[in-house]
Structures are given as structure tokens and as C-alpha cells.
Design an enzyme around this catalytic site. Structure first.
Site, PDB file in Angstrom:
ATOM      1  N   CYS A  34      49.326-146.961  61.830  1.00  0.00           N
ATOM      2  CA  CYS A  34      49.529-146.908  60.599  1.00  0.00           C
ATOM      3  C   CYS A  34      49.205-148.508  60.191  1.00  0.00           C
ATOM      4  O   CYS A  34      49.895-149.265  60.811  1.00  0.00           O
ATOM      5  CB  CYS A  34      50.718-146.373  60.096  1.00  0.00           C
ATOM      6  N   CYS A  90      45.173-147.953  52.705  1.00  0.00           N
ATOM      7  CA  CYS A  90      44.929-147.396  54.077  1.00  0.00           C
ATOM      8  C   CYS A  90      44.383-148.258  55.062  1.00  0.00           C
ATOM      9  O   CYS A  90      43.154-148.187  55.188  1.00  0.00           O
ATOM     10  CB  CYS A  90      44.691-145.778  53.980  1.00  0.00           C
TER      11      CYS A  90
HETATM   12  O1  PYC Z   1      47.692-147.525  56.281  1.00  0.00           O
HETATM   13  O2  PYC Z   1      46.799-146.754  58.131  1.00  0.00           O
HETATM   14  C1  PYC Z   1      47.576-146.460  57.002  1.00  0.00           C
HETATM   15  C2  PYC Z   1      48.328-145.352  56.599  1.00  0.00           C
HETATM   16  C3  PYC Z   1      48.067-144.182  57.316  1.00  0.00           C
HETATM   17  C4  PYC Z   1      49.011-143.349  56.545  1.00  0.00           C
HETATM   18  C5  PYC Z   1      49.522-144.010  55.408  1.00  0.00           C
HETATM   19  N1  PYC Z   1      49.096-145.334  55.529  1.00  0.00           N
END
Ligand code: PYC
Length: 312
Positions: free
Chosen positions: A93, A238
Site C-alpha cells: 500500500c 494511490c
Molecule cells: O496507496 O497503494 C495505495 C493504496 C492502496 C489502497 C489504498 N491506497
């Protein structure tokens, strides 16, 4: 009335670009030693109640990503971490790793510099910068399939790429409406249908969907909306999704090795990303910032009907 406290879990909460991370520092399950992938399996099989107690209501919400700190397996790592959410476990993550490093610094366990962190999908190298930014050099990322076409009700056939960035993603360019909070319900429903369609189309492991379109932030190259496995949307750009995006850009020859890519999320927060090539894969480095929001002790009271979270 006397409480029957059966567990106390100390946590530090942070957010990275708006997306929360709750790091469980002490009091979590004892998963023993060995590779983190095996410890994740033990967590899932024998101690899953801790996952729901830590991130689900009434103490958390569907949005929280949890991070259990464990001893690393690899001797040169500063820490090990297992990420989880409202429905299960994450290999890696990105926003969460930025939160973990910021939390370890907050606890006085890391100083600015490079630090290796063990995860169930491999060792990740991080840099804590003197100003507080954190860079995460993710696991090797790659595009598995280009132009995967699926159909969902009420829409023309949709084309997208399947890529790995530490989690599996289906990435689709989306222009039917702006990628803004005003359109959350539409974006969520569409992304959820896409996930089911791509799963049925031969990619059962894809559990994140990334819709992308033009940026709003003047410094950004693209904006995204990422739907996570438990149907919550990522408030941050993300990190693993940005890694998957870099793999696709590199595969299409649209981003040179070492060139910056500024990825904007749905709240307007940004990550700056670059990659280096490693064989057929790219190794992305994602830079962002987390802020500490809380320190707390979660109390698990055997007399509380929701002691281990509201398990739906
Ligand atoms: O930042 O990789 C990320 C992530 C995955 C799910 C929520 N954030």
C-alpha cells in the site's frame, strides 16, 4: 460496570493526501516469525478478528487502511508491515507505506535517510526526507495485459489495461463525467461494475479499479479515481495505482525512465512518481507526505457485542 479488557492495541493514525492509515504499534496478534507472506496467511486464518477490530466500525470505517508493525524477516529491514482493510489484506500500500514511515519517525524509530521495510510482496526501500516527505521505491511493477475490453450494462464496450503495482489494477480512461467528489456515486458504481466484468473476463485477482482523466492541479499529468477492494474510494492518488500507471506508460513508451509523473487523486492531492527499468518490469518511486492525526489505545472489551468490530 466492570470492563473485561482482553486486548489493548496502541495505534497511531495518519493520513496521506487525505487517505487514512492506522498503524497498530503494540498489542496486535502474535504471528510468529518467517516470511511476511506466511505471517499474512496466519493473520488471515487465525487472527482476522484483529483486522476488523482495528479498521472497521465502531473504531474505524470502511476507508481505513490498517498496518500491523511486525519484526522484519529480512535482516537489513528497519521494520515489517502487513496492510489490511475493511474486507481483507493488501500486498502493498503506497499511501500506507508513506504513513508507516512517517509514524515510525513520529515514534522516534527512524531518522531521515533510507530505510528498507519488509512486506508480504517483497522488500520496499523508503526514504524519509529531512522536510518530512517520504519516497517509496515500490516492488517491480508491470502491465499484464493491454486493451482488455469488457462490457457493463448501459455503456459502450470499455477498454483498459491490467497491471500490477503491488496490487492488481484495471486502469481505464474515463471521460463520461469529471473525476470529482460530486460524481462519487456514479464513479463508484461504474468502477465496481468494471471490477466484476474484468474478474469474469479472466482476471479474477484484479481488486482495484483506476479511472483516469485530465488533471485539475496545474502541476499534475493526470487525475484518478481509485476504487479499493471493499468499495471505498482512495482519497489519495494511490501509490500502488500510480505504480501500475507508470508500468502502463512505460510499456506504451509514453514516459521516459527517470522523468517525473505527477499523479493527482480525487481530492486534488498529488504524488510525484518516477521509474527505473529492471528487465521487463519498472521499479517505481512514489513521493508524498503524511500527517499524524492521532495516538490512541484501542480497548477490546469481551462484554462489548462489537468488541471485534462490526463484521459484515
Ligand atoms: O496507496 O497503494 C495505495 C493504496 C492502496 C489502497 C489504498 N491506497
Amino acid at each position: 460496570m466492570a470492563q473485561q479488557i482482553v486486548a489493548r492495541v496502541t495505534v497511531v493514525d495518519s493520513h496521506t493526501g487525505g487517505e487514512p492509515t492506522r498503524v497498530a504499534v503494540t498489542g496486535g496478534p502474535d504471528l510468529g516469525s518467517g516470511p511476511l507472506a506466511a505471517r499474512l496467511a496466519r493473520f488471515r486464518e487465525s487472527h482476522d478478528a484483529y483486522r476488523s477490530a482495528i479498521v472497521k466500525e465502531p473504531r474505524g470505517s470502511d476507508v481505513f487502511v490498517g498496518a500491523l508493525l511486525v519484526e522484519p524477516d529480512a535482516a537489513d529491514c528497519a521494520a515489517g508491515v502487513i496492510f489490511f482493510n475493511n474486507v481483507g489484506y493488501l500486498g502493498m500500500c503506497g499511501h500506507g507505506m508513506i504513513g508507516v514511515v512517517t509514524t515510525l519517525a513520529h515514534l522516534g524509530r527512524l531518522v531521515p535517510g533510507d530505510h528498507r521495510i519488509d512486506t508480504p510482496v517483497g522488500v520496499v526501500t523508503t526514504t524519509l526526507h529531512a522536510g518530512g516527505d517520504v519516497s517509496v521505491t515500490n516492488v517491480p511493477s508491470f502491465r499484464r495485459a493491454a486493451d482488455v475490453t469488457v462490457t457493463v450494462a448501459g455503456s459502450a464496450p470499455v477498454r483498459g489495461d491490467v497491471a500490477w503495482g503491488g496490487n492488481w489494477f484495471y486502469l481505464v480512461e474515463y471521460r463520461a463525467c469529471p473525476l470529482t467528489l460530486d460524481h462519487l456515486a456514479t464513479l463508484t458504481d461504474f468502477a465496481w461494475q468494471l471490477r466484476q466484468a474484468v474478474n469474469a473476463h479472466g482476471y479474477p485477482d484484479v481488486d482495484h479499479v483506476e479511472l483516469f482523466g485530465p488533471p485539475v492541479h496545474p502541476a499534475a499529468h493526470a487525475r484518478n479515481f481509485v476504487l479499493c477492494p471493499g468499495r471505498a474510494y482512495d482519497r489519495s492518488p494511490c501509490g500502488t495505482g500510480t505504480s501500475a500507471k507508470l508500468a502502463c506508460l512505460a510499456a506504451d513508451g509514453r514516459l521516459a525512465e527517470g522523468a517525473p509523473w505527477v499523479q493527482e487523486g480525487i481530492l486534488g492531492s498529488t504524488f510525484t512518481a518516477r521509474y527505473r527499468r529492471e528487465g521487463d518490469h519498472v521499479v517505481p518511486t512514489i513521493t508524498g507526505r503524511a500527517f499524524i492525526c492521532a495516538e490512541a489505545t484501542l480497548l477490546i472489551d469481551a462484554g462489548d457485542p462489537f468488541a471485534w468490530g462490526i463484521r459484515s
